[in-house]
Scaffold this active site. Sequence first.
Site, PDB file in Angstrom:
ATOM      1  N   HIS A  67     -13.230   2.991  -6.179  1.00 27.60           N
ATOM      2  CA  HIS A  67     -13.283   4.463  -5.843  1.00 27.60           C
ATOM      3  C   HIS A  67     -13.980   4.657  -4.538  1.00 27.60           C
ATOM      4  O   HIS A  67     -13.760   5.628  -3.729  1.00 27.60           O
ATOM      5  CB  HIS A  67     -13.580   5.241  -6.921  1.00 27.60           C
ATOM      6  N   HIS A  77      -0.802   1.872 -10.543  1.00 26.16           N
ATOM      7  CA  HIS A  77      -1.207   1.653 -11.859  1.00 26.16           C
ATOM      8  C   HIS A  77      -2.512   2.872 -11.991  1.00 26.16           C
ATOM      9  O   HIS A  77      -3.492   2.754 -11.712  1.00 26.16           O
ATOM     10  CB  HIS A  77      -1.816   0.352 -12.047  1.00 26.16           C
ATOM     11  N   SER A 122      -8.507   7.142 -10.227  1.00 32.09           N
ATOM     12  CA  SER A 122      -8.276   7.016  -8.919  1.00 32.09           C
ATOM     13  C   SER A 122      -7.081   8.007  -8.379  1.00 32.09           C
ATOM     14  O   SER A 122      -7.378   8.615  -7.418  1.00 32.09           O
ATOM     15  CB  SER A 122      -7.324   5.662  -8.642  1.00 32.09           C
ATOM     16  N   GLU A 169       2.594   5.276 -14.209  1.00 32.45           N
ATOM     17  CA  GLU A 169       1.694   5.068 -15.243  1.00 32.45           C
ATOM     18  C   GLU A 169       2.821   4.659 -16.540  1.00 32.45           C
ATOM     19  O   GLU A 169       3.592   5.456 -16.612  1.00 32.45           O
ATOM     20  CB  GLU A 169       0.779   6.207 -15.684  1.00 32.45           C
ATOM     21  N   ASP A 198       7.647   0.879 -13.867  1.00 34.10           N
ATOM     22  CA  ASP A 198       6.975  -0.125 -13.494  1.00 34.10           C
ATOM     23  C   ASP A 198       6.127   0.186 -12.068  1.00 34.10           C
ATOM     24  O   ASP A 198       7.126   0.400 -11.329  1.00 34.10           O
ATOM     25  CB  ASP A 198       7.627  -1.421 -13.758  1.00 34.10           C
ATOM     26  N   GLY A 199       4.931  -0.026 -12.099  1.00 31.71           N
ATOM     27  CA  GLY A 199       4.544   0.332 -10.769  1.00 31.71           C
ATOM     28  C   GLY A 199       4.939  -0.494  -9.513  1.00 31.71           C
ATOM     29  O   GLY A 199       5.028   0.154  -8.399  1.00 31.71           O
ATOM     30  N   ASP A 233      -3.678  -1.498  -8.858  1.00 31.03           N
ATOM     31  CA  ASP A 233      -4.735  -1.816  -9.789  1.00 31.03           C
ATOM     32  C   ASP A 233      -4.304  -2.094 -11.358  1.00 31.03           C
ATOM     33  O   ASP A 233      -4.494  -1.183 -12.142  1.00 31.03           O
ATOM     34  CB  ASP A 233      -5.463  -0.213  -9.831  1.00 31.03           C
TER      35      ASP A 233
HETATM   36  N1  SAM Z   1      -6.087   2.878 -11.130  1.00 29.49           N
HETATM   37  C1  SAM Z   1      -6.708   3.617 -12.172  1.00 29.49           C
HETATM   38  C2  SAM Z   1      -8.329   4.338 -12.028  1.00 29.49           C
HETATM   39  O1  SAM Z   1      -8.757   3.529 -10.865  1.00 29.49           O
HETATM   40  O2  SAM Z   1      -8.546   5.219 -12.442  1.00 29.49           O
HETATM   41  C3  SAM Z   1      -7.133   2.458 -13.564  1.00 29.49           C
HETATM   42  C4  SAM Z   1      -5.794   1.932 -13.880  1.00 29.49           C
HETATM   43  S1  SAM Z   1      -6.020   0.886 -15.241  1.00 29.49           S
HETATM   44  C5  SAM Z   1      -6.979  -0.459 -14.439  1.00 29.49           C
HETATM   45  C6  SAM Z   1      -4.456   0.043 -15.250  1.00 29.49           C
HETATM   46  C7  SAM Z   1      -3.128   0.887 -15.709  1.00 29.49           C
HETATM   47  O3  SAM Z   1      -1.930   0.483 -15.507  1.00 29.49           O
HETATM   48  C8  SAM Z   1      -3.290   1.169 -17.379  1.00 29.49           C
HETATM   49  O4  SAM Z   1      -3.413   2.848 -17.464  1.00 29.49           O
HETATM   50  C9  SAM Z   1      -1.990   0.593 -17.877  1.00 29.49           C
HETATM   51  O5  SAM Z   1      -1.773   1.591 -18.835  1.00 29.49           O
HETATM   52  C10 SAM Z   1      -1.265   0.917 -16.688  1.00 29.49           C
HETATM   53  N2  SAM Z   1       0.003  -0.229 -16.710  1.00 29.49           N
HETATM   54  C11 SAM Z   1      -0.040  -1.378 -17.210  1.00 29.49           C
HETATM   55  N3  SAM Z   1       1.062  -2.113 -16.854  1.00 29.49           N
HETATM   56  C12 SAM Z   1       1.701  -1.064 -16.034  1.00 29.49           C
HETATM   57  C13 SAM Z   1       3.070  -1.126 -15.000  1.00 29.49           C
HETATM   58  N4  SAM Z   1       3.845  -2.328 -15.399  1.00 29.49           N
HETATM   59  N5  SAM Z   1       3.299  -0.122 -14.196  1.00 29.49           N
HETATM   60  C14 SAM Z   1       2.498   0.693 -14.209  1.00 29.49           C
HETATM   61  N6  SAM Z   1       1.384   0.986 -14.979  1.00 29.49           N
HETATM   62  C15 SAM Z   1       1.042   0.035 -15.612  1.00 29.49           C
END
Ligand code: SAM
Length: 284
Positions: free
Chosen positions: A19, A42, A105, A123, A148-149, A169
Amino acid sequence: MLSYRHSFHAGNHADVVKHIVQSLILNSLKQKDKPFVYHDTHSGVGRYDLTHEWSEKTGEYKQGIARLWSAREADQQNLPEDIQSYLESISILNNGEKLRYYPGSPRVARAHLRDQDRMVLTELHPADHPLLEQEFHRDRQVSIYKEDGFKRLKGSLPPKERRGLVLIDPPYELAKEYRDVVTAIAQSHKRWATGIYAIWYPVVNRCDIEDMIEGLEGLGINKILQIELGVSPDTNERGMTASGMIVINPPWKLESQMNEILPFLKEAIAPATGHFKVEWIVPE
Ligand code: SAM
């Protein structure tokens, strides 16, 4: 598989580095009045309550933001100027009072957005997506997708603003996610070569990171900077010993800013066993 929940880890040493880098990049984008887009592949839920039982269970934030928060109070004089905007995004959530909420984030980014800027969040988790929706309810500068991200990223580039930051992320629950990152960068860079891309990575098995870096080097892209903070030496045992950000097209000051910030962070977070680096994977 969606078993990862960021609430267990929010505010840990890895979040702090991620961050801070994110804030510095957003600050650099604000140097011009022209609008920018922030795209988060993500996103998580956007805000974390550090008194929640999941945070308390792991206590990870105590070795991360809690240490920096104390250092900020104890060592005002040596606090690097460039981490102020990151600390400010935390203060905003806590009304300047005791540390209880930690910004994910999306909240860090929202603290930087001006009227002309916007952000795109994805998400996929069925429990986390509604929390993210709720966090930014009726915020017209924020678009949120339960998708999907990587797919959403591919479909969104190039952005109409032609300037901005993409934060990648993923949870890295599967080994394949390291390769997915390389594929996503290959596809995205073809569509939008001038965008800034920041990829977060954990050091759990060093080989995974070396493979990912090799993959990125093979893409023929210039200007790739690696920033890393470790809290203990690499090991074959379980657990994350370090984490970092790989930044493509970093703002020109980022390297020197992190060279100033990382020694302070190491002292605040892991004085005895910590280590850090700022290195070009591919220079200009
Ligand atoms: N970026 C966030 C932060 O810094 O506060 C933390 C993200 S965390 C490491 C990863 C997130 O990705 C989780 O909340 C998870 O549910 C989500 N996730 C997992 N697979 C995903 C996908 N294919 N597309 C989008 N989100 C996904």
